[in-house]
Design a protein around this motif. Structure first.
Motif, PDB file in Angstrom:
ATOM      1  N   LYS A 160      67.171  50.925  55.825  1.00  0.00           N
ATOM      2  CA  LYS A 160      67.301  52.332  55.453  1.00  0.00           C
ATOM      3  C   LYS A 160      66.262  53.223  56.129  1.00  0.00           C
ATOM      4  CE  LYS A 160      64.601  51.654  51.210  1.00  0.00           C
ATOM      5  NZ  LYS A 160      64.641  51.695  49.730  1.00  0.00           N
ATOM      6  N   SER A 161      65.208  52.629  56.733  1.00  0.00           N
ATOM      7  CA  SER A 161      64.160  53.411  57.390  1.00  0.00           C
ATOM      8  C   SER A 161      64.306  53.454  58.901  1.00  0.00           C
ATOM      9  CB  SER A 161      62.770  52.831  57.041  1.00  0.00           C
ATOM     10  OG  SER A 161      62.576  52.781  55.649  1.00  0.00           O
ATOM     11  N   TRP A 162      65.288  52.740  59.444  1.00  0.00           N
ATOM     12  CA  TRP A 162      65.387  52.647  60.902  1.00  0.00           C
ATOM     13  C   TRP A 162      65.549  54.015  61.563  1.00  0.00           C
ATOM     14  CZ3 TRP A 162      69.292  48.024  61.758  1.00  0.00           C
ATOM     15  CH2 TRP A 162      68.701  46.848  61.296  1.00  0.00           C
ATOM     16  N   SER A 163      66.431  54.838  61.010  1.00  0.00           N
ATOM     17  CA  SER A 163      66.687  56.131  61.646  1.00  0.00           C
ATOM     18  C   SER A 163      65.426  56.990  61.640  1.00  0.00           C
ATOM     19  CB  SER A 163      67.838  56.856  60.947  1.00  0.00           C
ATOM     20  OG  SER A 163      67.547  57.068  59.573  1.00  0.00           O
ATOM     21  N   ARG A 164      64.623  56.896  60.586  1.00  0.00           N
ATOM     22  CA  ARG A 164      63.375  57.666  60.516  1.00  0.00           C
ATOM     23  C   ARG A 164      62.380  57.159  61.564  1.00  0.00           C
ATOM     24  NH1 ARG A 164      60.788  62.047  60.621  1.00  0.00           N
ATOM     25  NH2 ARG A 164      58.840  62.156  59.433  1.00  0.00           N
ATOM     26  N   ILE A 194      60.810  59.297  64.758  1.00  0.00           N
ATOM     27  CA  ILE A 194      59.373  59.416  65.025  1.00  0.00           C
ATOM     28  C   ILE A 194      59.061  58.968  66.449  1.00  0.00           C
ATOM     29  CG2 ILE A 194      57.096  58.502  64.414  1.00  0.00           C
ATOM     30  CD1 ILE A 194      58.044  58.462  61.481  1.00  0.00           C
ATOM     31  N   PHE A 195      59.650  57.818  66.861  1.00  0.00           N
ATOM     32  CA  PHE A 195      59.443  57.341  68.232  1.00  0.00           C
ATOM     33  C   PHE A 195      59.952  58.371  69.241  1.00  0.00           C
ATOM     34  CE2 PHE A 195      58.655  53.033  66.652  1.00  0.00           C
ATOM     35  CZ  PHE A 195      57.699  52.603  67.562  1.00  0.00           C
ATOM     36  N   ALA A 196      61.155  58.907  68.991  1.00  0.00           N
ATOM     37  CA  ALA A 196      61.730  59.888  69.925  1.00  0.00           C
ATOM     38  C   ALA A 196      60.841  61.120  70.026  1.00  0.00           C
ATOM     39  CB  ALA A 196      63.135  60.272  69.454  1.00  0.00           C
ATOM     40  N   ASP A 197      60.249  61.529  68.898  1.00  0.00           N
ATOM     41  CA  ASP A 197      59.371  62.703  68.893  1.00  0.00           C
ATOM     42  C   ASP A 197      58.130  62.444  69.751  1.00  0.00           C
ATOM     43  OD1 ASP A 197      58.573  65.326  67.911  1.00  0.00           O
ATOM     44  OD2 ASP A 197      57.099  64.276  66.670  1.00  0.00           O
ATOM     45  N   TYR A 198      57.551  61.231  69.609  1.00  0.00           N
ATOM     46  CA  TYR A 198      56.367  60.904  70.416  1.00  0.00           C
ATOM     47  C   TYR A 198      56.722  60.788  71.901  1.00  0.00           C
ATOM     48  CZ  TYR A 198      53.194  60.143  66.498  1.00  0.00           C
ATOM     49  OH  TYR A 198      52.392  60.321  65.402  1.00  0.00           O
ATOM     50  N   VAL A 199      57.903  60.216  72.201  1.00  0.00           N
ATOM     51  CA  VAL A 199      58.334  60.116  73.598  1.00  0.00           C
ATOM     52  C   VAL A 199      58.451  61.504  74.215  1.00  0.00           C
ATOM     53  CG1 VAL A 199      60.265  59.474  75.112  1.00  0.00           C
ATOM     54  CG2 VAL A 199      59.493  57.882  73.340  1.00  0.00           C
TER      55      VAL A 199
END
Length: 254
Positions: free
Chosen positions: A226-230, A234-239
């Protein structure tokens, strides 16, 4: 038929060890001819299941383990086996019609079915021999190990089915497992480190375990599905942010 609160023995009183981390939710006991059958609903970290134990007249024990969905399938097969058994007829005194040697199948089997659940196979055979008719249920495990089986007198199949139905109506037919195939694990190497992404499942649901392996050191984190999308966001935001910083620091960047 009787329930635990009617005075049935606890598994420990039947000479059985209760595995650590395993919880017993309900039980039923059936006396069919000279045999006793215990149907126990249990729960462990992998979900709910039903353990069927047969205790013969001499105290010999054998058992089967059924996932809740498999128990429901078994219940349905018991209905069809019972209908065939009823069609064979009874004598005026209510006993089974004696086997006809001329019509007796070579292997004694009147009807057979197979159930498959994960790495287990269950073979259901309604058989007839000189002592009468019975349903033999055998369980095998794909990776090997001893074959276990029970034999239910044919006259008790309806009673057995009704006991299963009561337990399934109370606890449901959901094993608590994902119904499809989980994605395969993946691996990536970064410099001198290896990262492994493995998808698994337990009683709390589906999860991803990310393991970092370097030389003889291994560390891991577990992320609920249930936390994968979050995590992805977060990873996409840092990228994106690192890309912006890289663009600004590049020659001619603003």
């Amino acid at each position: 038929m009787s329930d635990r609160d009617s005075g049935d023995e606890h598994p420990a009183q039947r000479g059985q060890m209760v595995p650590q981390g395993e919880q017993e939710l309900a039980t039923k006991m059936l006396q069919i001819q000279s045999k006793r059958f215990y149907l126990d609903v249990k729960q462990n970290r992998r979900g709910r299941f039903i353990k069927v134990a047969e205790v013969g007249a001499a105290g010999r024990k054998s058992r089967l383990l059924l996932a809740m969905s498999t128990a429901a399938e078994f219940r349905d097969h018991l209905t069809s086996f019972s209908e065939l058994y009823a069609s064979l007829g009874l004598t005026e005194n209510g006993f089974e019609s004696p086997p006809n040697p001329d019509n007796l199948p070579e292997d004694g089997k009147l009807k057979s079915e197979v159930m498959v659940k994960d790495n287990r196979r269950y073979y259901l055979d309604l058989k007839e021999n000189s002592r009468g008719r019975f349903l033999r249920v055998s369980q095998t495990i794909a990776r090997g190990g001893p074959r276990s089986q029970i034999a239910i007198p044919a006259q008790g199949m309806i009673e057995f089915r009704d006991a299963l139905t009561d337990l399934l109506e109370e606890f449901g037919t959901d094993d608590g497992e994902f119904k499809g195939e989980l994605p395969e694990g993946q691996h990536m190497r970064v410099e001198n480190k290896n990262f492994y992404f493995d998808i698994g499942q337990n009683s709390r649901g589906i999860y991803m375990r990310i393991s970092e392996v370097k030389s003889n050191l291994r560390t891991a984190i577990t992320i609920p599905e249930k936390s994968w999308s979050r995590f992805r966001d977060i990873f996409a935001d840092y990228v994106d942010k690192m890309k912006e910083l890289s663009d600004k620091s590049a020659p001619g960047g603003k």
